[in-house]
Design a protein around this motif. Structure first.
Motif, short mmCIF file in Angstrom:
data_model
loop_
_atom_site.label_atom_id
_atom_site.label_comp_id
_atom_site.label_asym_id
_atom_site.label_seq_id
_atom_site.Cartn_x
_atom_site.Cartn_y
_atom_site.Cartn_z
N ALA A 1 34.45 47.15 41.66
CA ALA A 1 35.78 47.22 42.27
C ALA A 1 36.79 47.62 41.21
O ALA A 1 36.75 47.12 40.08
N VAL A 2 37.69 48.51 41.57
CA VAL A 2 38.73 48.96 40.64
C VAL A 2 39.85 47.93 40.63
O VAL A 2 40.24 47.41 41.68
N THR A 3 40.34 47.62 39.45
CA THR A 3 41.37 46.59 39.36
C THR A 3 42.40 46.94 38.31
O THR A 3 42.19 47.82 37.47
N TRP A 4 43.51 46.23 38.37
CA TRP A 4 44.57 46.33 37.36
C TRP A 4 45.43 45.08 37.45
O TRP A 4 45.74 44.62 38.55
N PRO A 5 45.84 44.49 36.32
CA PRO A 5 46.64 43.25 36.37
C PRO A 5 47.98 43.46 37.06
O PRO A 5 48.53 44.56 37.07
N THR A 6 48.50 42.39 37.62
CA THR A 6 49.82 42.43 38.24
C THR A 6 50.88 42.65 37.17
O THR A 6 50.64 42.45 35.98
N ASP A 7 52.07 43.06 37.59
CA ASP A 7 53.16 43.27 36.64
C ASP A 7 53.50 41.98 35.90
O ASP A 7 53.89 42.01 34.73
N GLU A 8 53.37 40.84 36.59
CA GLU A 8 53.67 39.55 35.95
C GLU A 8 52.69 39.27 34.82
O GLU A 8 53.08 38.75 33.76
N ILE A 9 51.42 39.60 35.02
CA ILE A 9 50.42 39.38 33.97
C ILE A 9 50.67 40.35 32.82
O ILE A 9 50.54 39.97 31.64
#
Length: 745
Positions: free
Chosen positions: A532-540
């Motif tokens: 699964a493709v992912t990316w951290p949230t702006d908060e992280i």
């Protein structure tokens, strides 16, 4: 013809001639950034008999406040001891060495001010303001403030210290000393003495297991229900029936037009529903002003901080998409819902099952079969365009190819052709689809934009090619992609096929070679998704940014995060393609007046790769940087070209108006996020309607391809013509199938 509304020290300087060996060693080792505080009167290591709460002021100075005034000396000593026990021996879990350095720095400052020869003069003239008393941060006036406590009314002190009675001088001294100690520790000691690249904050962000990015969702025992089956199997319909009866729910679709379709259907059935996309927000309010509890929106817009009973994630296999998959993955991991209904292909089942095991969620599968038959024809088109019949959809993969096909089919036959491709405005796509579905137009020529989102009455899919440009080279299309497109043939209609007479969809191609590839893909077994493709949230990302020195660029941060995820990933997850996001970041990274969080938000803007759009984005970002308030007509964009006289003017081509449309939608996107900066949506709506009208009319009255000369006959299979066709695919693929990172249209 359809009717439209008529309303309209950057760096601190170049380094001097550096001594190459010394400077290289210096800047490669970041220890030069971290230093102990400067102390004039105290050593870093006190002796074993040293009392940390005693000030060793020279008794020889008889006029010294600390020596001459016993009350001041005793009160200060008692306050120092109380603060030391509270802050250094107790207090926060900061490293004890850092707390002692802060304490030494505080003592050193007080000592230096007590032996100041001009202290008496300063005491006679010093009058602190109330703000200086409430927020003591001036390290040069610690002694002066403590000596001036009587200048503040006792009632004011009771509000500052939050005690109603018995506020003594020692309480006031403790208040000042505690405030200054906290300020020194937080502003001087920690920032200069912690090696931020190796500290615990960096290591606390778990890049191996992204499910830990969403702690609130981990507190809920969720139920993931998968609705899987081929195209036209009714899986989304079943999940929406469940959503209709939920108290709080959200439909998350891949496209703005799909979200709008669900919203319109709910409204027509009398079911209250909001609409939430990047560019359009409609709140369904009752007479009391209460918002509807159901929302239809795009997957990127789903609020992770809200609690739901049911969330529907449509086209869940998109979680493997390298550009936008992060939105589906983060939604699956992070939504706070009792039930998550995932609609999509069978290929996603093993991956989602593994993820549910990781999150500890219950997992259920509902399988569906196609409502109708699908047949690959034995032979390709025999007589070229003369073999086309009403209800056919001809598939190509670039805007130039699609428009060229439209012109050629209409020239060689009496058939009227509608077109659909990715960079067309969604509203125009819907209008083109309506013309085809109602039979007003006979043939549809389309890209893989028909693979999801539009209800199309297609009898037969005809592939012109089995190859597509992937951004680097021409490659054979995936089996899944061919199945998704081919499955659009023979659409089941509930109001027509309730008698059990199921429709049959047909698939063919323009020649034997393409038909062979298509048949192989349709008959191929299901290949499970691997990651699964992912990316951290702006908060992280912001939390991770705190681990770096001030001035670290967003580009460096994103690239570092990508390396960390790649290095630590357990292969169940992979990072998304950062190309689009980095292109936006490069534009705004040097704008100092834009905050880090705003830069992260702006990097998600639906930005088309076009000079006119890029220039508009720069101007929009400068509006945010300077805090201006602007309507869309305040900018010098060429909206004067939105004139009916340009419909037949080849000088102003489709691409120009598609760029203007993107600018208008970019304005809507920004207006929904920065409503105080971007105003007058009514004017933007008028411009949008007029721009859509001109695009539609230009396509409808097109006499020649506005982009390029013809690229050869698509029906014949000459080798030279094939090369020309593939060249046109490469030239146009990036602009035609460009996927904005946020809220795909």
């Amino acid at each position: 013809m359809l009717r439209y509304s008529s309303s309209l020290i950057k760096y601190f300087g170049p380094l001097a001639h550096a001594r190459s060996i010394t400077s290289k060693a210096l800047f490669n080792n970041n220890k030069w950034l971290f230093r102990k505080p400067e102390l004039r009167f105290y050593k870093y290591k006190d002796g074993p008999d040293t009392d940390p709460c005693v000030l060793n002021v020279n008794p020889g100075k008889k006029n010294n406040l600390y020596i001459a005034n016993a009350d001041f000396r005793n009160t200060l000593s008692d306050a120092l001891r109380a603060v030391y026990e509270t802050k250094v021996n107790g207090g926060s879990k900061v490293d004890i060495k850092l707390k002692k350095y802060a304490w030494l720095r505080l003592k050193d400052l007080i000592h230096g001010q007590l032996i100041d020869n001009d202290l008496s003069t300063k005491l006679s003239t010093y009058k602190p303001s109330l703000s200086q008393i409430i927020n003591p941060t001036d390290l040069s006036n610690i002694v002066l403030q403590m000596s001036s406590i009587s200048s503040v009314n006792q009632n004011v002190w009771s509000k500052i210290i939050r005690e109603s009675e018995n506020i003594t001088d020692i309480d006031k001294y403790i208040y000042f000393l505690s405030s200054y100690y906290d300020y020194i520790l937080g502003k001087e000691i920690i920032p200069f003495m912690i090696n931020s690249r190796d500290n615990q904050t960096t290591n606390s962000i778990n890049f191996v297991n992204p499910s830990e990015w969403f702690p609130e969702a981990r507190k809920i025992r969720r139920h993931i229900v998968m609705h899987v089956g081929p195209t036209n199997s009714g899986k989304t319909f079943k999940s929406l029936q469940k959503l209709k009866h939920a108290e709080r729910g959200y439909y998350a679709g891949p496209l703005r037009l799909l979200a709008r379709e669900v919203y319109d259907n709910f409204q027509s059935e009398g079911i209250r529903c909001n609409l939430l996309t990047g560019e359009e927000v409609i709140k369904d309010l009752d007479v009391s002003g209460n918002e509807a509890s159901l929302t239809s929106g795009t997957v990127e817009m789903i609020p992770m901080n809200k609690k739901f009973d049911i969330v529907v994630l449509d086209e869940i296999q998109m979680m493997a998409d390298i550009d936008r998959g992060w939105a589906w993955t983060n939604a699956l991991l992070g939504v706070q819902a009792r039930e998550i209904h995932c609609c999509g292909e069978q290929s996603a089942v093993p991956l989602i099952k593994r993820i549910s095991e990781m999150t500890g969620d219950k997992f259920t599968i509902n399988e569906y079969t196609r409502m109708g038959n699908l047949k690959v024809e034995d032979a390709p088109l025999e007589n070229g365009f003369k073999s086309l019949r009403k209800g056919d959809c001809v598939v190509a993969f670039s805007k130039k190819s699609i428009l060229d096909l439209k012109l050629e089919i209409e020239k060689k036959t009496k058939l009227k052709v509608a077109v659909i491709y990715g960079s067309l405005p969604p509203e125009t796509r819907v209008k083109q689809a309506t013309l085809f579905n109602t039979g007003e137009y006979d043939i549809l020529v389309a890209s893989d934009a028909i693979g999801m989102g539009l209800n199309l009455s297609i009898d037969r899919i005809i592939f012109t090619t089995s190859k597509k440009f992937n951004g680097r080279e021409m490659v054979t299309m995936s089996d899944s992609n061919i199945k998704q497109i081919g499955g659009r043939a023979g659409r089941f209609k509930r109001d027509i096929h309730l008698d059990g007479n199921l429709p049959t969809g047909y698939i063919t191609a323009v020649n034997h070679s393409v038909l062979k590839d298509v048949r192989k893909a349709i008959d191929s077994p299901i290949v499970p998704l691997e990651s699964a493709v992912t990316w951290p949230t702006d908060e992280i990302c912001a939390q991770y940014n705190n681990c770096f020195e001030a001035g670290t660029t967003c580009q460096y941060l994103l690239e570092t995060i990508a390396k960390e995820i790649e290095k630590n990933s357990n292969k169940l997850f992979q990072i998304c393609d950062l190309k689009s996001r980095l292109n936006a970041i490069k534009i705004i990274d040097e704008m100092d007046n834009i905050s880090f969080m705003d830069k992260m938000r702006l990097s998600n803007a639906p930005l088309k790769d076009n000079p006119l759009v890029t220039n508009a984005f720069v101007q929009f970002c400068l509006t945010i940087a300077y805090g201006h308030t602007r309507g869309i007509l305040s900018y010098k964009f060429p909206f004067d070209e939105l004139d009916l006289k340009y419909i037949y003017n080849e000088k102003h081509g489709l691409e120009r108006y598609e760029a203007l449309y993107n600018i208008i939608m970019l304005f809507f996107w920004l207006s929904n996020r920065y409503p105080n900066y971007f105003i007058d949506q009514e004017s933007a709506k008028d411009l949008k309607v007029f721009c859509e009208m001109i695009i539609f009319e230009k396509i409808d009255h097109m006499k020649k391809n506005p982009y390029k000369k013809k690229f050869g006959n698509y029906i014949t299979s000459g080798r030279s013509r094939k090369r020309k066709t593939e060249k046109s695919e490469r030239n146009d693929s990036n602009s035609q199938n460009k996927k904005p990172r946020h809220d795909k249209n």
